[in-house]
Design an enzyme around this catalytic site. Sequence first.
Site, PDB file in Angstrom:
ATOM      1  N   SER A 145       0.615  -1.104  -0.033  1.00 19.96           N
ATOM      2  CA  SER A 145       0.065  -0.160  -0.076  1.00 19.96           C
ATOM      3  C   SER A 145       0.951   1.290  -0.074  1.00 19.96           C
ATOM      4  O   SER A 145       2.186   1.077   0.330  1.00 19.96           O
ATOM      5  CB  SER A 145      -0.912  -0.008   1.329  1.00 19.96           C
ATOM      6  N   ASN A 201      -8.002  -1.810   2.010  1.00 24.13           N
ATOM      7  CA  ASN A 201      -8.566  -1.130   0.941  1.00 24.13           C
ATOM      8  C   ASN A 201      -9.959  -0.705   1.276  1.00 24.13           C
ATOM      9  O   ASN A 201     -10.501   0.322   0.943  1.00 24.13           O
ATOM     10  CB  ASN A 201      -8.361  -1.742  -0.503  1.00 24.13           C
ATOM     11  N   GLU A 248     -10.220   1.996   3.675  1.00 24.43           N
ATOM     12  CA  GLU A 248      -9.760   3.047   2.840  1.00 24.43           C
ATOM     13  C   GLU A 248     -11.103   3.559   2.104  1.00 24.43           C
ATOM     14  O   GLU A 248     -11.479   4.728   2.288  1.00 24.43           O
ATOM     15  CB  GLU A 248      -8.842   2.896   1.639  1.00 24.43           C
TER      16      GLU A 248
HETATM   17  N1  LIG Z   1      -1.199   2.227  -8.645  1.00 27.62           N
HETATM   18  C1  LIG Z   1      -1.339   2.004  -7.229  1.00 27.62           C
HETATM   19  O1  LIG Z   1      -1.562   3.135  -6.531  1.00 27.62           O
HETATM   20  C2  LIG Z   1      -1.247   0.918  -6.488  1.00 27.62           C
HETATM   21  C3  LIG Z   1      -1.098   0.670  -5.050  1.00 27.62           C
HETATM   22  C4  LIG Z   1      -1.122  -0.433  -4.674  1.00 27.62           C
HETATM   23  C5  LIG Z   1      -1.109  -1.568  -5.504  1.00 27.62           C
HETATM   24  N2  LIG Z   1      -1.301  -1.382  -6.803  1.00 27.62           N
HETATM   25  C6  LIG Z   1      -1.202  -3.084  -7.462  1.00 27.62           C
HETATM   26  O2  LIG Z   1       0.186  -3.118  -8.177  1.00 27.62           O
HETATM   27  C7  LIG Z   1      -0.003  -3.622  -9.312  1.00 27.62           C
HETATM   28  C8  LIG Z   1       0.718  -2.881 -10.309  1.00 27.62           C
HETATM   29  O3  LIG Z   1       0.060  -1.734 -10.427  1.00 27.62           O
HETATM   30  P1  LIG Z   1       0.479  -0.577 -11.431  1.00 27.62           P
HETATM   31  O4  LIG Z   1      -0.543   0.655 -11.214  1.00 27.62           O
HETATM   32  O5  LIG Z   1       1.914  -0.120 -11.336  1.00 27.62           O
HETATM   33  O6  LIG Z   1       0.393  -1.051 -12.930  1.00 27.62           O
HETATM   34  P2  LIG Z   1      -1.093  -1.710 -13.437  1.00 27.62           P
HETATM   35  O7  LIG Z   1      -1.593  -0.631 -14.522  1.00 27.62           O
HETATM   36  O8  LIG Z   1      -1.820  -2.566 -12.664  1.00 27.62           O
HETATM   37  O9  LIG Z   1      -0.363  -2.912 -14.714  1.00 27.62           O
HETATM   38  C9  LIG Z   1       0.568  -2.777 -15.559  1.00 27.62           C
HETATM   39  C10 LIG Z   1       1.751  -3.599 -15.632  1.00 27.62           C
HETATM   40  O10 LIG Z   1       1.439  -4.834 -15.837  1.00 27.62           O
HETATM   41  C11 LIG Z   1       2.119  -5.543 -17.115  1.00 27.62           C
HETATM   42  N3  LIG Z   1       1.002  -6.489 -17.648  1.00 27.62           N
HETATM   43  C12 LIG Z   1      -0.357  -6.190 -17.771  1.00 27.62           C
HETATM   44  N4  LIG Z   1      -0.734  -7.125 -18.533  1.00 27.62           N
HETATM   45  C13 LIG Z   1       0.180  -8.023 -18.833  1.00 27.62           C
HETATM   46  C14 LIG Z   1       0.549  -9.264 -19.389  1.00 27.62           C
HETATM   47  N5  LIG Z   1      -0.554  -9.749 -19.989  1.00 27.62           N
HETATM   48  N6  LIG Z   1       1.634  -9.769 -19.496  1.00 27.62           N
HETATM   49  C15 LIG Z   1       2.705  -9.120 -18.638  1.00 27.62           C
HETATM   50  N7  LIG Z   1       2.725  -7.855 -18.238  1.00 27.62           N
HETATM   51  C16 LIG Z   1       1.588  -7.326 -18.110  1.00 27.62           C
HETATM   52  C17 LIG Z   1       2.200  -4.110 -17.835  1.00 27.62           C
HETATM   53  O11 LIG Z   1       3.217  -4.414 -18.924  1.00 27.62           O
HETATM   54  P3  LIG Z   1       3.090  -3.564 -20.284  1.00 27.62           P
HETATM   55  O12 LIG Z   1       3.809  -2.484 -19.760  1.00 27.62           O
HETATM   56  O13 LIG Z   1       3.999  -4.428 -21.112  1.00 27.62           O
HETATM   57  O14 LIG Z   1       1.755  -3.467 -20.564  1.00 27.62           O
HETATM   58  C18 LIG Z   1       2.533  -3.182 -16.907  1.00 27.62           C
HETATM   59  O15 LIG Z   1       3.987  -3.374 -16.374  1.00 27.62           O
HETATM   60  C19 LIG Z   1      -1.402  -3.851  -9.681  1.00 27.62           C
HETATM   61  O16 LIG Z   1      -1.892  -5.275  -9.009  1.00 27.62           O
HETATM   62  C20 LIG Z   1      -1.996  -3.008  -8.819  1.00 27.62           C
HETATM   63  O17 LIG Z   1      -3.561  -3.293  -8.500  1.00 27.62           O
HETATM   64  C21 LIG Z   1      -1.166  -0.352  -7.398  1.00 27.62           C
END
Ligand SMILES: NC(=O)c1ccc[n+]([C@@H]2O[C@H](COP(=O)([O-])OP(=O)(O)OC[C@H]3O[C@@H](n4cnc5c(N)ncnc54)[C@H](OP(=O)(O)O)[C@@H]3O)[C@@H](O)[C@H]2O)c1
Length: 465
Positions: free
Chosen positions: A128, A186, A189
């Site tokens: 988080s 969450n 939250e």
């Molecule tokens: N954003 C936040 O504030 C937040 C906070 C806590 C937790 N999270 C969690 O952390 C994780 C990452 O979050 P994020 O916001 O950084 O990114 P995201 O938008 O959830 O995911 C994008 C990433 O996933 C990869 N990806 C998607 N489909 C894929 C596939 N079929 N094969 C291989 N790679 C694939 C993408 O690669 P490409 O570049 O090749 O598309 C990119 O690196 C998620 O589970 C999210 O829920 C996010």
Amino acid sequence: MKKYEIGLIGLSVMGQNLALNIARNHSIAVYNRTESKTRAFMKDKVKNQDLKAAYELEDFVASLEKPRKIMLMIKAGKPVDLVIDSLLPYLEAGDIIIDGGNSHFDDTNRRLNNLKEKDIRYLGVGISGGEYGALHGPSIMPGGNEEAYAEVSEIMEDAAARTEKGACVSYLGPNSAGHYVKMVHNGIEYGIMEVLAEIYDYMRKVLQLKPEEMGDIFAEWNQEFDSYLVEITAKIMKKDDPKTGRKLIDLILDKAKHKGTGKWSVQSALDLGTAIPTINAGVNARLMSAIKSERVENAAQFADDTRAVVSKDEMLPVLKSALYFASVIAYTEGFKLLKTASEEYNYQLNYKEIARIWEDGCIIRSGLLEPIQAAFADDMQLKTLITAHQFKAQLNAAAEEIEKIITTAAQSGLPLTAVHSALDYFNSLKSEELPANLIQAQRDFFGAHTYQRRDEDGIFHTEWE
Ligand SMILES: NC(=O)c1ccc[n+]([C@@H]2O[C@H](COP(=O)([O-])OP(=O)(O)OC[C@H]3O[C@@H](n4cnc5c(N)ncnc54)[C@H](OP(=O)(O)O)[C@@H]3O)[C@@H](O)[C@H]2O)c1
């Protein structure tokens, strides 16, 4: 060839920032499906860190120390399965996969069990704190293979946020314990965000305050609350729109989105037979907000500018009490759900430790987590926080005051779902007598579902007509 301590796949917002964070203390290799993103990351963000980019999955795995430790920071759902499948040909028994995304706990259990058959160790880790937390120190909620956790704990502790009580990370329990706790985090939250939104709505519509003034009030309250969500709400109220010079909050469309973890909390709570109405109110309010065009059409038919006339000086302290009250209840519901899940899924959760690792690096960090830890330190088996001496008298006093904002909100046509739900939750939980005797009678009347009596043991049915 140099071998790296840990590998990270997924260079979107979270992955990039976490990789840079880890690289402060440990060598790390990174890989992303889309090569251009890796190249841009290396060019724009990586300076002198011990961080290597790999452009082929095989090279990525080959660059890691054995047993390999591979963290996935990718989109939750099917992509996680696809990436695990693509990694498997290159992995060996004993290697560790760490899913740091917001995976559903059922998926984590399934993956963990499938990989166990292949001798690959699995950790489901909730992270988080958003983008800032990932870079500067998130709250990390690991669960799964405990032995595997011991091998990555140093990296996790170095990356996590830190308070004077230690790193905001702790092994939480077997299987999907980490992802379950993150999901409930969450959920809490969602609840607190909605409570803040409702208090803001009351301030602007009933008290007719301007954003600037509300910003001052939230900032002043936060000297007591010490809550990240109150802090950012104060800052949001003050933010100017560079295009128009108006307050940005007034220009943002009132349609809230969600990615699913709040909904999963409610679904899981229903499956486990536990009520979390304040958290549910947070989810429902986003759903109601989403049907904006329908609301606009309806509003034209119900146009009504009735507004309760209240004194700002009288109501502001009541709103502050409502914020305290409903926030405590959101945590109370969350911890109750964790307790139920821990018993059902044998997570063996330590609630005091969970409250401790939420004290920094996460969205629900707040001054309330200190008395929550104290309450669980007094009694680890505590059934509900409302009876803890740290909260009991304050909740009772706040509950008496809140009635004023609920009635005046209703007179002004203002929904106050989360605050109202929190009050109902509190009132239900401390009611010796609920009207469920009538529900039982009705069920028996139309469906012969039977009932129990107060004056006699056994199961009874009545021919009602
Ligand atoms: N954003 C936040 O504030 C937040 C906070 C806590 C937790 N999270 C969690 O952390 C994780 C990452 O979050 P994020 O916001 O950084 O990114 P995201 O938008 O959830 O995911 C994008 C990433 O996933 C990869 N990806 C998607 N489909 C894929 C596939 N079929 N094969 C291989 N790679 C694939 C993408 O690669 P490409 O570049 O090749 O598309 C990119 O690196 C998620 O589970 C999210 O829920 C996010």
